[in-house]
Every structure is written in structure tokens, then in C-alpha cells.
Design an enzyme around this catalytic site. Structure first.
Site, short mmCIF file in Angstrom:
data_model
loop_
_atom_site.label_atom_id
_atom_site.label_comp_id
_atom_site.label_asym_id
_atom_site.label_seq_id
_atom_site.Cartn_x
_atom_site.Cartn_y
_atom_site.Cartn_z
N ARG A 212 -6.43 11.93 5.49
CA ARG A 212 -5.48 12.07 6.58
C ARG A 212 -4.53 13.23 6.31
O ARG A 212 -4.17 13.50 5.15
CB ARG A 212 -4.70 10.77 6.77
CG ARG A 212 -5.54 9.64 7.35
CD ARG A 212 -6.10 9.99 8.71
NE ARG A 212 -5.07 10.12 9.71
CZ ARG A 212 -4.74 9.19 10.59
NH1 ARG A 212 -5.40 8.04 10.61
NH2 ARG A 212 -3.77 9.39 11.47
N HIS B 174 0.79 -1.24 0.00
CA HIS B 174 0.00 0.00 0.00
C HIS B 174 0.81 1.27 0.00
O HIS B 174 0.24 2.36 -0.01
CB HIS B 174 -0.94 0.03 1.21
CG HIS B 174 -2.14 -0.84 1.04
ND1 HIS B 174 -3.31 -0.39 0.48
CD2 HIS B 174 -2.33 -2.14 1.34
CE1 HIS B 174 -4.19 -1.38 0.45
NE2 HIS B 174 -3.62 -2.46 0.96
N LYS C 221 0.60 14.51 1.19
CA LYS C 221 -0.70 14.84 0.61
C LYS C 221 -0.84 16.34 0.35
O LYS C 221 -1.75 16.79 -0.34
CB LYS C 221 -1.82 14.34 1.50
CG LYS C 221 -1.92 12.80 1.58
CD LYS C 221 -3.00 12.36 2.55
CE LYS C 221 -3.09 10.85 2.72
NZ LYS C 221 -3.91 10.20 1.67
C1 LIG Z 1 -12.07 7.35 1.45
C2 LIG Z 1 -11.60 7.69 2.80
C3 LIG Z 1 -10.24 7.87 3.05
C4 LIG Z 1 -9.18 7.77 1.97
O1 LIG Z 1 -9.03 9.04 1.39
P1 LIG Z 1 -7.79 9.40 0.44
O2 LIG Z 1 -8.15 10.74 -0.10
O3 LIG Z 1 -7.74 8.36 -0.63
O4 LIG Z 1 -6.59 9.43 1.30
C5 LIG Z 1 -9.84 8.19 4.34
N1 LIG Z 1 -10.73 8.33 5.33
C6 LIG Z 1 -12.06 8.18 5.12
C7 LIG Z 1 -13.00 8.37 6.25
C8 LIG Z 1 -12.54 7.85 3.85
O5 LIG Z 1 -13.85 7.70 3.67
#
Ligand SMILES: *Cc1c(COP(=O)(O)O)cnc(C)c1O
Length: 846
Positions: free
Chosen positions: A579, A387, A584
Site C-alpha cells: 500500500r 496491528h 512506508k
Molecule cells: C503481502 C501483501 C501485502 C502486504 O505487504 P507489506 O509489504 O507487508 O505491506 C499487501 N497487499 C498484497 C496484495 C499482498 O500480497
């Protein structure tokens, strides 16, 4: 009545004696429960009044929720049994999805939708004077995960059940899930998430399937019939008690299982202490066992190396494997010949990799297979999903700690490594550097086990989670292994379930799409393509826009409630929720907001597009710079939102406690999805997919699944900026942010505002770490390098949004092109290439 029984040294320790060996007529032939509104409401009233003993005058909201959930659970249980009967009858191959995280969110709405009782239930509740939304809001999110990795596991379970694949999820029933995030004076505060406090109607305890898990002790060897065997002895054991959660497929009668393990003390006393008369002390000393499943580690994309975490990992692996092997032995006895044809273990990252040596141990020490037989089974049944490429996330366990806690497993890992390195030496004679590079044990001051290498060496399949990510794995992290076994490596681009992320969370869009192209899209998302021609019809665009406006109003309401900030639904809703992590680049987002604010203050507001920016996400409690970024968002928001000059032009809000149930409101109400990670760092992303399905346009880098999103949507329907992964690597060695800042008027002004303390007048210096990060030539995330491209792309976004007709067209085309990102497609890919399971329909409910 539960009766503790002890079988010396064996797996079953604390259980209900089984008394039933043939079908009991009254149970086997129960009539099916009604799926109409009346039947459900009758059951609801009985649970409320009789089971929970509630008063007719007092509708305690949580009890209303519990009663409704129990009524629906009954209907799930019927289908659950019929699914298991069908699997057993077919003697089918199964996959076990092993994951330390399952970020399930809420279950009630999903059960209503998938059981096809959403409309009647809602109506029946209305007749009782109850609002479904209010009731559903009572449910605590099952926050048994950090972010994308845990949510992926949850989406996969939904898709497996919908595709009628015999897949069992195995995880941990953390007493405390992901912490609740509170914001105090702009800073993140963590509060414990005791999600089970009010009871959980979605789980069923299965004490009869309890198993025993060993820790500590040592290995003893013994001879029998001229062969050497090993035994793990003198261990301190805990028991693992399973709690089963039903996973309903979409309107197909299938209900699969998520089995979550909870740790408990054995019923054995320390006899020496007991005999010394310390009865209470002997009992009290047993509470350490429960610690194992007490709390989820809140680190996303970084390992923490704590011994308790390793205990959790082994606890999950051992309990799950013992469960699987016990079922196997019940049917096949000690004949393991076909085991590899009938079972597959998919590892969600390296977290459950203890399953590799544990499976070897169980096959050799308990079932008396020799090494080659055990290895043939293990190496054919285990598959590993990587991952992340971030080095700080790669799990390594000190050999000394591992050996103390899991001595027998360490022996086995050494043996796996020795045999593997012999193969390497044979393939590349004399290349000792390669042997050192590839060794599962990293030598050094403190020798460490590289869990990712252990997983690769032992797996039949290794996959990344988006095309770019899988490619980079072969190029860098696993390059040597790719040379050795190229055919092991493959890609499985992530997906998300359209049931939760469209059909349930966006009822307005669900209605409009279904009226337009029928309802087949819910289980075949590629059918959304049929929406594309409708993008050219003004009437359809008006309806599409009306849905989006209603969803924006709902989101604005939630922002008002949770942030006390008023969002104007006519403005562009620009959202980044995920997160908080440097890679990010929430910071890049904030720099853009500061730039817009600077333009407002300069009066550069001709042809302005009003914008409401929403940023949300949790920072790992020990990740200081991430927490500082949260504070920055809140500080900048305060200045902007209180400045009359920005009124009607720009708003910024930090959304607290971002979680699954919040995302269900956020993604339908979003216009612009921010996917702006440094290229090469985000393995896939799945938030990007949820937004796309709900008609948001993406501003993003060529990273993770963004690349595939852009390919599907068409480049004219995607706002691209930034360095490519290759350019990122090429830029690093002589990266000079000072020169970039000096040469860019806009960036210079933004940095000056930050450095002047404009956003922290009464807290001088608090943002120095952030300023330092942006201006450092060692900034791994190259924030300054991508600033110009990002600002220009945002300017194009603003211009595009002013043409509402064309924006809506692009929005429709994004949804229409999102079919690839259904987790149904992902799971079909896993099944075609790795699992090879048959689809098995459940027995019908009469
Ligand atoms: C979809 C989701 C994520 C993943 O989000 P990314 O933008 O791909 O990092 C993280 N937390 C929650 C609660 C989600 O629903």
C-alpha cells in the site's frame, strides 16, 4: 424449495425447514470422487456442457474456468464434510478468527495444489487443448481486504487447515471488494470491483443458517423471579445470510470453513405503509439493508469513522456470535459451564471488537446469565491482535453515534468501564490521572469509545505481530495496561503460507528445492536450512540463477503488458510493492531513483549496475499525498524511460492494480526487496517474508519483522540502513532537514531537480506538497534523515549484484533462512500460547 417463515423476534427468519434428522443412505454412502485426470476431466465436461449449457464450438473462457472450479469444488466438499464430522465427533475446542478482511486472492490454483491434483489436471487440460494458466487467469481475485492485515487472515486460514486445527474464519461477503486501480495520465483512478458479477464457484450459500441482527431501538428492563433483565427492543433488523468458502489444508484431507456474511432485508413489511396501500414503496424501502455489506472500506492504516463502517463491524460480530452460540445451544442446551474451555475468539485488530459487548449481551439478555458469569466467559474467550501503532489508525467511535446505533451495547460498555476503573482505583488509589488515561471512554467535547482499550480490558491475550512491535506496544500505547496485567501481553511474529507463496507461485523453485532436499519443506519450512550447504556448489547456484532468470522473464512480460515498459532481465530487479503510505516511504525510493538518474546525466556511470525499479500499490482514495506520490513515480518514470541516456542503465515503472495474483508473479521475479519504512512504524510487514522465501535480498530498516529477517539471514546477507526506532524518537524534536539537504551534495541535487519542475514541466507546482513534506522539520517520516544511509546501502547492493556468484549465494542463504516466516510457525505459536486446540484429522474419504 425455499420457504420464508417467520418466528416472531427470533433468530431464524428466512430459511429452509430442516427435514433430515438421520443419515440418508444415498447421501451418506456416496462413493469417493476420482482424483485422477480422467475423473476430473469427465466432471469438467459435464459441468461445462450440461450444467452451464455451453456449446462444443464455443469455449467461453470464464465458463471453462467455472466448470473446472466446480469439478474441484466437489472434491473439496467431500473432504469438507468429513472434516466437520471429525470435529463434531471429537467435540473439540474451536477458535473463531473474526476479521473484517480476508484478502484471499484466487482459489483455483490453491485448490489444485492442496488437493494434490495440480499435475494431472494440468496435463488433462493440455490434452483438451486448454492452457491452465489462461484458465486460471479468468478468476477474479477475492479482494476482500486492503493489504497486509487481510492477507494475514488468508494465510492463517491456510495454515490452520494444513495443521488440522478446528478454526473457522468469520468475515463479510462484500459485494464490491478492494477497488481496481487504473492509471490515467499518471494518476490513480478507482474503479469498482464487482468481483461476483460472473458468479463465484467457491462459495456455497447457507440460507438455513441465516441470523437476525439488530440496529437502533432502545433498551427495556424487566423483572423476572426477582432479577432484573434487559431487552433490546424497537430495533430495525436486517438478516445475515452466510456464504461458506472451503479452505483446504495441504494434502491432508482437511477442509475448514470461511463463513462470509451477506446482509439482506427481513421479510417483514412496514405494516402501516403496507396498509396505506403503498405496497411498492414498502418493498422498495427495504433495500437499505443490503448496503451494509455492499463495499469494503479502502483505508489501510487509518480509520474513517463512518457510521456504515460501524454497522459492518457490529453486523459481523453479532452474526458470528449468534452462529456460534446457536451451535452451542443445539448441543449443550443452556449450560454454558464449559463454554470458555471450548471456544476462543481471535480479534484481527479492533475492527470486530463489538464482539465483546455483543457476547455479554447475548449471554445475559438471551441466555440469562448474570454479569459475573457472562464476564468470566467473555474475558476468557476473547483474544486481541494489535496491528499498528499509528495514532490515525486507532479506532474511536463517538459515544453519541454508538448509542444511537447500538444502544444496548453502549450500556454494557459503560458497565465494563465502570467496573474496570474501580479495579484501577483499587490498585492505584487516588491516581485519577491514570484512571482518565486508561478509561475506555475518552472524555472531551465529544466523548469517544477507545476500541483498543475495550479490546485490551476484555481480552485474555493481547499480541503484537513482530518482536519490535510487541515491545513498543508495552512501552507506549498499552503501557498502563501492561503495568496492570503484564502476563496478558505477548508477541506473535507474522508469517505467510509457503503453499501459495512458494509451492504454487514459484514452480521452478519448488522443483529445484524438492529435487535437492525432498518435499518436506512445504509443511515444515525450517527444512529449507538444508539448502545452505548447496550455496557453495557452483552447479546448484547455476540452477538457482536459471530459475530466477525464468521468473524475471515472466515478471518482465507482465510489466510489459500492464505498464508498456520493457524490463531487461539482465538488470537488477528492484521492487517495492505494498500500500502507498508515507510511513512506508515509497518517496525515499523515488529520491534514490532520481539520484541515479542524476548520476547518469552527470556521466558518473563507471561500473554501473543496470537496474529496473518497480513500484506498485494502491492509495486510499482520500489520501491526497499518497496519490501525489503515485503521480510522482509515473512522472519520473516517463522522463527516465524516454531519455536515451538512461537506456540500458535505468528503468522505472509503476505497476497498476497491485493485488494478490500480481504478487504471485512479482515476488518470484524480484532480486531486491524494498522494506524501507521509518523505524517503529511498520508493525511487521509480510511482503518482506514473501520476497525472502523466493530468494530476494532485502534492503531495509530495523523495523517490524525486518529485524527478525536479518537475524535469521545473517547481517552479511541483508542490506541495512537508517535510524533505529529509538533514534527516530530522539531525532524528531530538533529535526532539521534543511541542514541535512544543504550538507549532502547528492540530496541537494535531487531536491533541485524536483524543485526545478524537471519531472512536471507542463504541470507546474503539482509536487509542491511532496517537496514541502521532505523539507519540513515536522516530517514525521524523517525521509531526509535516512537518505544518505539509503543511497550508500543501494550502492553496496549495486556492487554486490555485479558479483553474480556471490549474489546467488546470498539469495540461496536467504531462502534457506526463511523457515521462521511460515504462517505454520505463527499459528503453532498462537495455538501453544492462546488457543490450546487439539489437531483433529479429518475422516478419510473412502
Ligand atoms: C503481502 C501483501 C501485502 C502486504 O505487504 P507489506 O509489504 O507487508 O505491506 C499487501 N497487499 C498484497 C496484495 C499482498 O500480497
Amino acid at each position: 424449495m425455499r420457504q420464508p417463515i417467520t418466528r416472531q423476534g427470533e433468530t431464524i427468519i428466512h430459511t429452509v425447514p430442516l427435514i433430515i434428522s438421520k443419515p440418508v443412505p444415498g447421501i451418506a454412502d456416496l462413493p469417493a470422487l476420482g482424483m485422477d485426470a480422467n475423473s476430473i476431466v469427465n466432471d469438467f465436461i459435464r459441468y461445462f456442457s450440461h450444467t452451464l449449457g455451453q456449446d462444443k464450438m464455443c469455449l467461453a473462457a470464464y465458463q471453462v474456468y467455472t466448470s473446472l472450479s466446480m469439478s474441484l469444488r466437489d472434491r473439496l466438499v467431500e473432504r469438507w464434510k468429513n472434516t466437520q464430522y471429525a470435529y463434531e465427533e471429537q467435540n473439540c475446542k474451536r477458535t473463531y478468527y473474526l476479521s473484517l478482511e480476508f484478502l484471499m486472492g484466487r482459489a483455483l490454483g490453491n485448490a489444485m495444489l492442496n488437493l494434490d491434483v495440480d499435475k494431472p489436471t494440468e496435463e488433462a487440460l493440455r490434452n483438451l487443448g486448454l492452457m491452465l494458466e489462461e484458465i486460471a487467469d479468468q478468476e477474479h481475485d477475492a479482494g476482500l481486504g486492503n493489504g497486509g492485515l487481510g492477507r494475514l487472515a488468508a494465510c492463517f486460514l491456510d495454515s490452520c487447515a494444513t495443521l488440522q486445527l478446528p478454526v473457522v474464519g468469520y468475515g463479510i461477503r462484500y459485494e464490491y471488494g478492494m477497488f481496481r486501480q487504473k492509471i490515467d495520465n499518471g494518476r490513480q483512478m478507482e474503479e469498482p470491483d464487482h468481483w461476483l458479477r460472473d458468479g463465484n464457484p467457491w462459495e456455497i450459500e447457507r440460507p438455513e443458517h441465516t441470523v437476525r441482527v439488530k440496529f437502533g431501538g432502545c433498551t427495556r428492563y424487566y423483572h423476572r423471579d426477582g432479577r432484573l433483565y434487559a431487552r433490546w427492543t424497537d430495533s430495525q433488523d436486517v438478516v445475515a445470510v452466510p456464504y461458506d468458502v472451503p479452505i483446504p489444508g495441504y494434502r491432508n484431507g482437511t477442509v475448514n470453513t470461511l463463513r462470509l456474511w451477506s446482509a439482506a432485508a427481513t421479510d417483514e413489511f412496514d405494516l402501516s405503509e403496507f396498509n396505506a396501500g403503498s405496497y411498492t414503496e414498502a418493498v422498495a424501502a427495504k433495500n437499505g439493508a443490503e448496503n451494509i455489506t455492499m463495499v469494503l472500506y479502502p483505508n489501510d492504516a487509518s480509520e474513517n469513522g463512518k457510521e456504515l463502517r460501524l454497522r459492518q463491524q457490529y453486523f459481523l460480530a453479532s452474526a458470528s456470535l449468534q452462529d456460534v452460540l446457536r451451535n452451542w445451544v443445539n448441543i449443550h442446551g443452556s449450560n454454558f459451564e464449559n463454554f470458555a474451555e471450548k471456544n476462543c475468539f481471535q480479534l484481527n485488530d479492533t475492527h470486530p471488537t463489538c464482539a465483546v459487548p455483543e457476547l455479554m449481551r447475548l449471554l445475559m439478555d438471551k441466555h440469562f446469565l448474570d454479569w459475573d458469569q457472562a464476564w468470566a466467559i467473555t474475558s476468557r474467550t476473547v483474544a486481541y491482535t494489535n496491528h499498528t501503532l499509528l495514532p490515525e489508525a486507532l479506532e474511536r467511535w463517538p459515544v453519541s453515534m454508538f448509542g444511537r446505533l447500538l444502544p444496548r451495547l453502549l450500556d454494557i460498555i459503560h458497565e465494563i468501564n465502570a467496573r474496570f476503573l474501580a479495579d484501577v482505583a483499587q490498585r492505584w488509589p487516588g491516581d485519577t490521572a491514570r484512571q482518565r488515561r486508561m478509561s475506555i471512554i475518552e472524555e472531551g467535547d465529544e466523548a469517544q469509545i477507545r476500541m483498543a482499550y475495550l479490546a485490551v480490558v476484555s481480552s485474555a491475550s493481547v499480541n503484537g505481530v513482530a518482536e519490535l512491535h510487541s515491545h513498543l506496544l508495552q512501552l507506549h500505547l498499552f503501557h498502563d495496561f501492561y503495568e496492570m496485567w503484564p502476563s496478558k501481553f505477548n508477541n506473535k511474529t507474522n508469517g505467510v503460507t509457503p503453499r501459495r507463496w512458494m509451492a504454487w507461485s514459484n514452480p521452478g523453485l519448488n522443483d529445484l528445492i524438492t529435487r535437492t532436499i525432498g518435499d518436506g519443506w512445504v509443511t515444515d519450512l525450517t527444512r529449507l536450512r538444508k539448502l545452505a550447504p548447496h550455496a557453495d556448489k557452483a552447479k546448484f547456484r547455476a540452477e538457482w540463477r536459471a530459475v530466477k532468470q525464468a521468473n524475471k522473464a515472466r515478471l518482465a512480460e507482465m510489466v510489459q503488458r500492464d505498464c508498456s515498459i520493457a524490463f531487461d532481465t539482465e538488470a537488477l530487479f528492484d521492487v517495492q510493492v505494498k500500500r502507498i503510505h508515507e510511513y512506508k516511504r515509497q518517496l525515499l525510493n523515488v529520491l534514490h531513483v532520481i539520484h541515479l538518474y542524476d548520476r547518469i546525466k552527470r556521466g558518473d556511470t563507471a561500473d554501473w549496475t543496470p537496474r529496473c525499479v518497480l513500484i506498485g500499490g494502491k492509495a486510499a482514495p482520500g489520501y491526497m499525498i499518497a496519490k501525489c506520490i503515485i503521480k510522482l513515480v509515473n512522472s519520473v518514470a516517463k522522463v527516465i524511460n524516454e531519455d536515451p541516456a538512461a537506456q540500458g542503465l535505468l528503468k522505472l515503472a509503476f505497476f497498476p492494480d497491485y493485488r494478490v495474483s500480481a504478487m504471485e508473479v512479482i515476488c518470484p521475479g524480484t532480486d531486491l526487496s524494498e522494506q524501507i519504512s521509518t523505524a517503529g512504524k511498520e508493525a511487521s510487514g509480510t511482503g518482506n517474508m514473501k520476497f525472502m522465501m523466493n530468494g530476494a535480498l532485502t534492503i531495509g530498516t530495523l523495523d517490524g519483522a525486518n529485524i527478525e529477517i536479518r537475524e535469521e539471514a545473517g547481517e552479511e546477507n541483508f542490506f541495512l540502513f537508517g535510524l533505529t526506532a529509538e533514534e527516530v524518537d530522539a531525532t524528531r524534536p530538533n529535526y532539521n532537514p534543511a541542514a541535512i539537504i544543504a550538507a549532502d551534495e547528492d540530496l541537494r541535487r535531487v531536491m533541485q531537480l524536483l524543485e526545478s519542475g524537471h519531472f512536471n514541466l507542463f504541470e507546474p507546482g503539482i509536487f509542491d506538497p511532496i517537496i514541502h513534506a521532505v523539507t519540513s522539520p515536522h516530517d514525521p517520516w524523517l525521509t531526509a534523515a535516512d537518505f544518505r544511509g539509503y543511497i550508500d546501502a543501494q550502492q553496496q547492493v549495486a556492487r554486490a549484484y555485479r558479483d553474480q556468484e556471490n549474489w546467488t549465494r546470498m539469495s540461496i542463504l536467504n531462502t534457506a533462512a526463511s523457515g521462521k516466516f511460515s504462517s505454520d510457525r505463527t499459528i503453532l505459536d498462537y495455538n501453544r500460547d492462546i488457543w490450546h486446540l487439539s489437531q483433529v484429522p479429518a475422516w478419510p474419504v473412502k
